[in-house]
Motif scaffolding. Structure first.
Motif, PDB file in Angstrom:
ATOM      1  N   ASP A  41       0.410   1.210   9.699  1.00  0.00           N
ATOM      2  CA  ASP A  41      -1.139   0.974   9.177  1.00  0.00           C
ATOM      3  C   ASP A  41      -1.302   2.109   8.204  1.00  0.00           C
ATOM      4  O   ASP A  41      -0.657   3.133   8.087  1.00  0.00           O
ATOM      5  CB  ASP A  41      -2.087   1.442  10.331  1.00  0.00           C
ATOM      6  CG  ASP A  41      -3.399   0.801  10.239  1.00  0.00           C
ATOM      7  OD1 ASP A  41      -3.659   0.015   9.318  1.00  0.00           O
ATOM      8  OD2 ASP A  41      -4.176   0.968  10.998  1.00  0.00           O
ATOM      9  N   GLU A  56       1.225  -0.970  18.209  1.00  0.00           N
ATOM     10  CA  GLU A  56       0.663  -2.294  18.405  1.00  0.00           C
ATOM     11  C   GLU A  56       0.163  -2.545  16.907  1.00  0.00           C
ATOM     12  O   GLU A  56       0.246  -1.763  15.894  1.00  0.00           O
ATOM     13  CB  GLU A  56      -0.969  -1.622  18.859  1.00  0.00           C
ATOM     14  CG  GLU A  56      -0.887  -1.582  20.336  1.00  0.00           C
ATOM     15  CD  GLU A  56      -2.169  -1.013  20.843  1.00  0.00           C
ATOM     16  OE1 GLU A  56      -3.378  -1.548  20.492  1.00  0.00           O
ATOM     17  OE2 GLU A  56      -2.134  -0.061  21.705  1.00  0.00           O
ATOM     18  N   ILE A  58      -0.354  -6.211  14.171  1.00  0.00           N
ATOM     19  CA  ILE A  58      -0.422  -7.725  14.098  1.00  0.00           C
ATOM     20  C   ILE A  58       0.848  -8.491  13.972  1.00  0.00           C
ATOM     21  O   ILE A  58       1.510  -8.199  13.137  1.00  0.00           O
ATOM     22  CB  ILE A  58      -1.428  -8.125  12.713  1.00  0.00           C
ATOM     23  CG1 ILE A  58      -2.779  -7.604  12.777  1.00  0.00           C
ATOM     24  CG2 ILE A  58      -1.491  -9.817  12.608  1.00  0.00           C
ATOM     25  CD1 ILE A  58      -3.548  -7.695  11.545  1.00  0.00           C
ATOM     26  N   GLU A  60       3.412 -11.065  13.101  1.00  0.00           N
ATOM     27  CA  GLU A  60       3.628 -12.209  11.960  1.00  0.00           C
ATOM     28  C   GLU A  60       5.145 -13.025  12.221  1.00  0.00           C
ATOM     29  O   GLU A  60       6.050 -12.109  12.696  1.00  0.00           O
ATOM     30  CB  GLU A  60       3.581 -11.768  10.711  1.00  0.00           C
ATOM     31  CG  GLU A  60       2.149 -11.345  10.314  1.00  0.00           C
ATOM     32  CD  GLU A  60       2.054 -10.813   8.997  1.00  0.00           C
ATOM     33  OE1 GLU A  60       3.265 -10.736   8.136  1.00  0.00           O
ATOM     34  OE2 GLU A  60       0.983 -10.453   8.562  1.00  0.00           O
ATOM     35  N   LEU A  77       5.725  -6.727  12.641  1.00  0.00           N
ATOM     36  CA  LEU A  77       4.412  -6.258  13.225  1.00  0.00           C
ATOM     37  C   LEU A  77       3.782  -5.710  11.591  1.00  0.00           C
ATOM     38  O   LEU A  77       4.430  -4.803  10.938  1.00  0.00           O
ATOM     39  CB  LEU A  77       4.345  -5.194  14.065  1.00  0.00           C
ATOM     40  CG  LEU A  77       4.556  -5.425  15.512  1.00  0.00           C
ATOM     41  CD1 LEU A  77       4.647  -3.981  16.451  1.00  0.00           C
ATOM     42  CD2 LEU A  77       3.414  -6.292  15.995  1.00  0.00           C
ATOM     43  N   THR A  78       2.335  -5.985  11.453  1.00  0.00           N
ATOM     44  CA  THR A  78       1.751  -5.253  10.074  1.00  0.00           C
ATOM     45  C   THR A  78       0.581  -4.436  10.842  1.00  0.00           C
ATOM     46  O   THR A  78       0.348  -4.433  11.881  1.00  0.00           O
ATOM     47  CB  THR A  78       1.534  -6.472   9.400  1.00  0.00           C
ATOM     48  OG1 THR A  78       0.389  -7.266   9.846  1.00  0.00           O
ATOM     49  CG2 THR A  78       2.398  -7.021   8.707  1.00  0.00           C
ATOM     50  N   GLN A  79       0.087  -3.586   9.973  1.00  0.00           N
ATOM     51  CA  GLN A  79      -0.950  -2.818  10.467  1.00  0.00           C
ATOM     52  C   GLN A  79      -0.517  -1.994  11.829  1.00  0.00           C
ATOM     53  O   GLN A  79      -1.390  -1.765  12.512  1.00  0.00           O
ATOM     54  CB  GLN A  79      -2.311  -3.507  10.693  1.00  0.00           C
ATOM     55  CG  GLN A  79      -2.696  -4.153   9.163  1.00  0.00           C
ATOM     56  CD  GLN A  79      -4.113  -4.735   9.369  1.00  0.00           C
ATOM     57  OE1 GLN A  79      -4.823  -4.562  10.368  1.00  0.00           O
ATOM     58  NE2 GLN A  79      -4.264  -5.796   8.566  1.00  0.00           N
ATOM     59  N   THR A  80       0.680  -1.650  11.909  1.00  0.00           N
ATOM     60  CA  THR A  80       0.957  -1.134  13.176  1.00  0.00           C
ATOM     61  C   THR A  80       0.715   0.426  13.342  1.00  0.00           C
ATOM     62  O   THR A  80       0.659   1.330  12.301  1.00  0.00           O
ATOM     63  CB  THR A  80       3.035  -0.952  13.039  1.00  0.00           C
ATOM     64  OG1 THR A  80       3.225  -2.255  12.727  1.00  0.00           O
ATOM     65  CG2 THR A  80       3.277  -0.337  14.556  1.00  0.00           C
TER      66      THR A  80
END
Length: 85
Positions: A41, A56, A58, A60, A77-80
């Motif tokens: 993130d 945690e 998003i 994909e 995972l994005t915005q981890t």
């Protein structure tokens, strides 16, 4: 987790079992089959705490190529956000 390629990387690799080398640095045969690329993130940086973490973000799915590294990831995972367990 596997360590990033560089200390200032914006991603790291999650695996079922910890590994000492980034899987992208080894031959394909050595890669764990369960890797997930985790893009941090904004404002977070990877810290190797040598302990269990929770990640945690998003989820994909698909196979885009990262424009900066050239890596192809099937799951990521994005915005981890990471926290110690």
């Amino acid at each position: 987790m596997a360590p990033p390629l560089k200390a200032d990387s914006i991603f790291f690799v999650l695996t079922r079992q910890p590994v000492s080398l980034c899987p992208f640095c080894n031959s394909e045969a050595d890669w764990p089959s369960d890797i997930i690329v985790a893009y941090m993130d904004d404002g977070q940086r990877f810290v190797q705490n040598n302990e269990a973490i929770a990640a945690e973000g998003i989820l994909e799915v698909g196979s885009p190529t990262d424009p900066q590294t050239g890596f192809v990831s099937l799951v990521r995972l994005t915005q981890t956000r990471v926290s110690r367990l």
